[in-house]
Design an enzyme around this catalytic site. Structure first.
Site, PDB file in Angstrom:
ATOM      1  N   GLY A 137     -14.124 -65.767  19.710  1.00  0.00           N
ATOM      2  CA  GLY A 137     -15.432 -65.458  19.135  1.00  0.00           C
ATOM      3  C   GLY A 137     -16.504 -66.411  19.657  1.00  0.00           C
ATOM      4  N   ILE A 143      -9.301 -47.157  37.537  1.00  0.00           N
ATOM      5  CA  ILE A 143      -8.884 -46.273  36.439  1.00  0.00           C
ATOM      6  C   ILE A 143      -7.368 -46.278  36.418  1.00  0.00           C
ATOM      7  CG2 ILE A 143      -8.876 -43.904  35.591  1.00  0.00           C
ATOM      8  CD1 ILE A 143     -11.618 -43.537  36.820  1.00  0.00           C
ATOM      9  N   PHE A 196     -10.269 -46.619  16.138  1.00  0.00           N
ATOM     10  CA  PHE A 196      -9.980 -46.055  17.445  1.00  0.00           C
ATOM     11  C   PHE A 196     -10.778 -46.900  18.454  1.00  0.00           C
ATOM     12  CE2 PHE A 196      -7.062 -42.476  16.754  1.00  0.00           C
ATOM     13  CZ  PHE A 196      -6.852 -42.708  15.407  1.00  0.00           C
ATOM     14  N   PHE A 245     -10.764 -59.924  10.233  1.00  0.00           N
ATOM     15  CA  PHE A 245     -10.825 -59.455  11.629  1.00  0.00           C
ATOM     16  C   PHE A 245     -10.074 -60.399  12.565  1.00  0.00           C
ATOM     17  CE2 PHE A 245     -14.969 -58.125   9.825  1.00  0.00           C
ATOM     18  CZ  PHE A 245     -15.037 -56.804  10.224  1.00  0.00           C
ATOM     19  N   ASN A 284       0.065 -64.885  15.776  1.00  0.00           N
ATOM     20  CA  ASN A 284      -1.298 -64.914  15.226  1.00  0.00           C
ATOM     21  C   ASN A 284      -1.533 -63.784  14.213  1.00  0.00           C
ATOM     22  OD1 ASN A 284      -4.131 -66.033  15.421  1.00  0.00           O
ATOM     23  ND2 ASN A 284      -4.508 -63.878  15.851  1.00  0.00           N
ATOM     24  N   TYR A 341     -16.402 -59.649  18.066  1.00  0.00           N
ATOM     25  CA  TYR A 341     -17.258 -58.484  18.379  1.00  0.00           C
ATOM     26  C   TYR A 341     -17.531 -57.631  17.126  1.00  0.00           C
ATOM     27  CZ  TYR A 341     -18.240 -53.863  20.491  1.00  0.00           C
ATOM     28  OH  TYR A 341     -18.767 -52.641  20.820  1.00  0.00           O
ATOM     29  N   ILE A 342     -16.493 -57.099  16.521  1.00  0.00           N
ATOM     30  CA  ILE A 342     -16.714 -56.224  15.354  1.00  0.00           C
ATOM     31  C   ILE A 342     -17.090 -57.070  14.137  1.00  0.00           C
ATOM     32  CG2 ILE A 342     -15.730 -54.379  13.932  1.00  0.00           C
ATOM     33  CD1 ILE A 342     -13.703 -53.927  16.289  1.00  0.00           C
ATOM     34  N   TYR A 394       0.863 -55.147  20.316  1.00  0.00           N
ATOM     35  CA  TYR A 394      -0.355 -55.237  19.503  1.00  0.00           C
ATOM     36  C   TYR A 394      -0.293 -54.241  18.336  1.00  0.00           C
ATOM     37  CZ  TYR A 394      -5.066 -54.198  18.017  1.00  0.00           C
ATOM     38  OH  TYR A 394      -6.161 -53.956  17.245  1.00  0.00           O
ATOM     39  N   ARG A 403      -1.382 -48.330  33.331  1.00  0.00           N
ATOM     40  CA  ARG A 403      -1.273 -49.654  32.701  1.00  0.00           C
ATOM     41  C   ARG A 403      -0.193 -49.560  31.626  1.00  0.00           C
ATOM     42  NH1 ARG A 403      -6.551 -51.869  29.569  1.00  0.00           N
ATOM     43  NH2 ARG A 403      -5.707 -50.548  27.951  1.00  0.00           N
TER      44      ARG A 403
HETATM   45  N1  UFG Z   1      -8.948 -48.579  31.401  1.00  0.00           N
HETATM   46  C1  UFG Z   1      -9.076 -48.366  32.758  1.00  0.00           C
HETATM   47  N2  UFG Z   1      -9.601 -49.371  33.512  1.00  0.00           N
HETATM   48  C2  UFG Z   1     -10.002 -50.552  32.981  1.00  0.00           C
HETATM   49  C3  UFG Z   1      -9.878 -50.752  31.591  1.00  0.00           C
HETATM   50  C4  UFG Z   1      -9.330 -49.749  30.829  1.00  0.00           C
HETATM   51  O1  UFG Z   1      -8.715 -47.307  33.270  1.00  0.00           O
HETATM   52  O2  UFG Z   1     -10.445 -51.426  33.739  1.00  0.00           O
HETATM   53  C5  UFG Z   1      -8.388 -47.504  30.582  1.00  0.00           C
HETATM   54  C6  UFG Z   1      -7.116 -47.898  29.851  1.00  0.00           C
HETATM   55  O3  UFG Z   1      -5.991 -47.823  30.691  1.00  0.00           O
HETATM   56  C7  UFG Z   1      -7.121 -46.879  28.713  1.00  0.00           C
HETATM   57  C8  UFG Z   1      -8.619 -46.701  28.425  1.00  0.00           C
HETATM   58  O4  UFG Z   1      -9.300 -47.153  29.588  1.00  0.00           O
HETATM   59  O5  UFG Z   1      -6.601 -45.667  29.187  1.00  0.00           O
HETATM   60  C9  UFG Z   1      -9.106 -47.509  27.247  1.00  0.00           C
HETATM   61  O6  UFG Z   1      -8.663 -48.850  27.428  1.00  0.00           O
HETATM   62  P1  UFG Z   1      -9.290 -50.076  26.655  1.00  0.00           P
HETATM   63  O7  UFG Z   1      -8.633 -51.302  27.182  1.00  0.00           O
HETATM   64  O8  UFG Z   1     -10.776 -49.997  26.690  1.00  0.00           O
HETATM   65  O9  UFG Z   1      -8.869 -49.789  25.146  1.00  0.00           O
HETATM   66  P2  UFG Z   1      -7.421 -49.486  24.531  1.00  0.00           P
HETATM   67  O10 UFG Z   1      -7.371 -48.011  24.254  1.00  0.00           O
HETATM   68  O11 UFG Z   1      -6.323 -50.067  25.336  1.00  0.00           O
HETATM   69  O12 UFG Z   1      -7.462 -50.330  23.206  1.00  0.00           O
HETATM   70  C10 UFG Z   1      -8.552 -50.274  22.325  1.00  0.00           C
HETATM   71  C11 UFG Z   1      -8.594 -51.575  21.551  1.00  0.00           C
HETATM   72  C12 UFG Z   1      -7.365 -51.698  20.729  1.00  0.00           C
HETATM   73  C13 UFG Z   1      -7.178 -50.461  19.889  1.00  0.00           C
HETATM   74  C14 UFG Z   1      -7.207 -49.218  20.714  1.00  0.00           C
HETATM   75  C15 UFG Z   1      -7.141 -47.995  19.840  1.00  0.00           C
HETATM   76  O13 UFG Z   1      -8.687 -52.682  22.433  1.00  0.00           O
HETATM   77  O14 UFG Z   1      -7.494 -52.829  19.922  1.00  0.00           O
HETATM   78  O15 UFG Z   1      -8.405 -49.185  21.470  1.00  0.00           O
HETATM   79  O16 UFG Z   1      -7.276 -46.823  20.562  1.00  0.00           O
HETATM   80  F1  UFG Z   1      -5.976 -50.506  19.275  1.00  0.00           F
END
Ligand code: UFG
Length: 336
Positions: A36, A208, A170, A74, A93, A11-12, A142, A283
Site C-alpha cells: 500500500g 496476452i 470479480f 482488505f 498472510n 488500491y480498493i 490465492y 499463464r
Molecule cells: N493478462 C494478460 N496479460 C497481462 C496481464 C494479464 O493477458 O499482462 C490476462 C490474464 O492472463 C487474465 C486476465 O488478463 O486472463 C486478467 O488478469 P489479471 O491479472 O488482470 O486479473 P486476474 O483475473 O488474474 O485476477 C484478478 C484479481 C484477483 C481476483 C480475480 C477475480 O487480481 O485478485 O481478478 O477474477 F481474484
C-alpha cells in the site's frame, strides 16, 4: 462508532476509506505498507502502520481505539500468478492474518467484519454467470487462501458470534474520477494497468496470456467492476451488518464478460494509441471465464453499480495513469 480498515492504503482499501471519510465516518486505518501507499490514505483517517499478523500490535490498536465496532479487512495478498510461485506467502498472510485478526476481535468483542473475498474461490466455473452457492474449487493458491478465510470466519461466527459479509470481487479496475487516487502496484500484473502502461509508452507491448481458451476469440474472459462501485458495496455491507444480525456472501461484478482481446480493443479506443500486443503462452492458474451473477448484492444490499460501461472504467484508469505515470512516488506525503 469507528470503522477499522485493514489494508486501507491499498488500491480498493484506499478508495473505500475515501468514501467512508466523505460520509463523515470515524475511520481508522491499519496497513503495513508492504504494497500500500501512505499517500493513498485520506488524511482525515487515523493511521497506524503495522502488520495484522502481529498480535501485540493489533491488540494495542484495539486497546487504544475503544469505539471500533466494525472491521473492514482488505489486508491480503491478491496476485494470482505470484500465489502460484509462492503459495506459503499467501497462506501465511491471508489465512494466518485472518486467524490473528479473529482472535483479537473475539478478545475485544468486536463482532462485525466485512472482508474481501474473490471470484478466484470458484476456480473454473461449471456455468456462468456464477452464483454465490456454486461449486468452489480454486485453481490457484490465492483463491484457496480466500476460500480458507471464508471457512474460518464461518466457524468463528458459529462459536463466537462474529458476523461477517464476504464480498467476492470479480476484476476491479478504474480510479477515483478526479484522478487523486488509483491503482499502483509496484510489480504490476493486472491487465488494465499493464495495457495502459503500454499506451503511455512505459512498456513496449502487451503480452496476452493464452489464445487457445474455449472462448469466442480464444482469450480469457473476465467481469470488470469499477473500484468506486466496489467501495460503495463495502459501505452497504457495513449497513447490512448494522441492521441484520446475520452473515452472508455477495458476488460483486457487472455480470458482463469481456475477453482480454476486447479489453485491449476498448483501451485502444479510449486512449487513441496503437498498443502493440502479442499472444503468448497461457499463464498458470488462470480460469478461462469468470462472470458474476450479482443479483443477490443488487437485491439485498441495493447495490447499483454506476460504471457499467467498460470504456468509462478504462477512461478513469487512463486519467490516473496519465496524471501519475510513476504511481504515488511523485506525490507529497500527506500523513506523517
Ligand atoms: N493478462 C494478460 N496479460 C497481462 C496481464 C494479464 O493477458 O499482462 C490476462 C490474464 O492472463 C487474465 C486476465 O488478463 O486472463 C486478467 O488478469 P489479471 O491479472 O488482470 O486479473 P486476474 O483475473 O488474474 O485476477 C484478478 C484479481 C484477483 C481476483 C480475480 C477475480 O487480481 O485478485 O481478478 O477474477 F481474484
Amino acid at each position: 462508532m469507528a470503522i477499522l480498515v485493514l489494508g486501507g492504503a491499498g488500491y480498493i482499501g484506499s478508495h473505500t476509506v475515501d468514501q467512508l471519510v466523505e460520509q463523515a465516518n470515524d475511520v481508522i486505518v491499519v496497513d503495513n505498507l508492504s504494497t500500500g501507499h501512505i499517500q493513498a490514505v485520506n488524511p482525515q483517517a487515523k493511521f497506524y502502520q503495522g502488520d495484522i499478523r502481529d498480535k501485540t500490535f493489533m491488540n494495542s490498536v484495539f486497546d487504544k481505539e475503544k469505539d471500533i465496532e466494525v472491521v473492514v479487512h482488505f489486508a491480503s495478498f491478491s496476485i494470482v500468478p505470484e500465489s502460484m510461485l509462492d503459495p506459503l506467502k499467501y497462506f501465511d498472510n491471508n489465512i494466518g492474518g485472518m486467524i490473528t485478526l479473529l482472535e483479537v476481535m473475539h478478545q475485544h468483542q468486536v463482532l462485525k467484519m466485512v472482508f474481501s473475498s474473490t471470484a478466484a474461490t470458484y476456480g473454473e466455473p461449471k456455468r456462468v454467470p456464477i452464483e454465490e452457492a456454486d461449486l468452489k474449487i480454486p485453481t490457484n493458491p490465492y483463491g484457496q487462501s480466500k476460500l480458507g478465510m471464508e471457512n474460518i470466519i464461518k466457524w468463528c461466527d458459529e462459536a463466537y458470534g462474529i458476523k461477517f459479509v464476504a464480498l467476492r470481487y470479480f476484476n476491479v479496475a478504474g480510479a477515483k474520477v478526479d484522478g487523486s487516487i488509483g491503482e499502483d502496484h509496484r510489480n504490476e500484473t493486472h491487465l488494465v494497468p499493464i495495457i495502459l502502461q503500454v499506451a503511455s509508452g512505459k512498456r513496449d507491448k502487451l503480452q496476452i496470456f493464452g489464445g487457445d481458451y474455449a472462448t469466442e476469440d480464444g482469450t480469457c474472459v473476465r467481469d470488470y467492476v469499477h473500484v468506486l462501485d466496489l467501495a460503495k458495496a463495502h459501505i452497504l455491507a457495513i449497513q447490512y451488518l448494522n441492521e441484520n444480525h446475520a452473515s452472508t456472501v455477495f458476488n460483486l461484478g457487472s455480470s458482463t464478460g469481456f475477453s482480454n482481446m476486447e479489453i485491449l480493443k476498448a483501451a485502444r479506443k479510449v486512449t487513441g494509441k496503437a498498443i502493440p500486443a502479442e499472444v503468448v503462452e497461457r499463464r498458470a492458474g488462470d480460469p478461462a471465464v469468470l462472470i458474476a451473477d450479482s443479483k443477490k448484492a443488487r437485491n439485498i444490499l441495493g447495490w447499483q453499480p454506476q460504471y457499467d460501461d467498460i470504456e468509462e472504467i478504462i477512461q478513469t484508469a487512463w486519467q490516473w495513469q496519465q496524471t501519475h505515470p510513476n504511481g504515488y512516488v511523485d506525490d507529497e506525503l500527506t500523513i506523517e
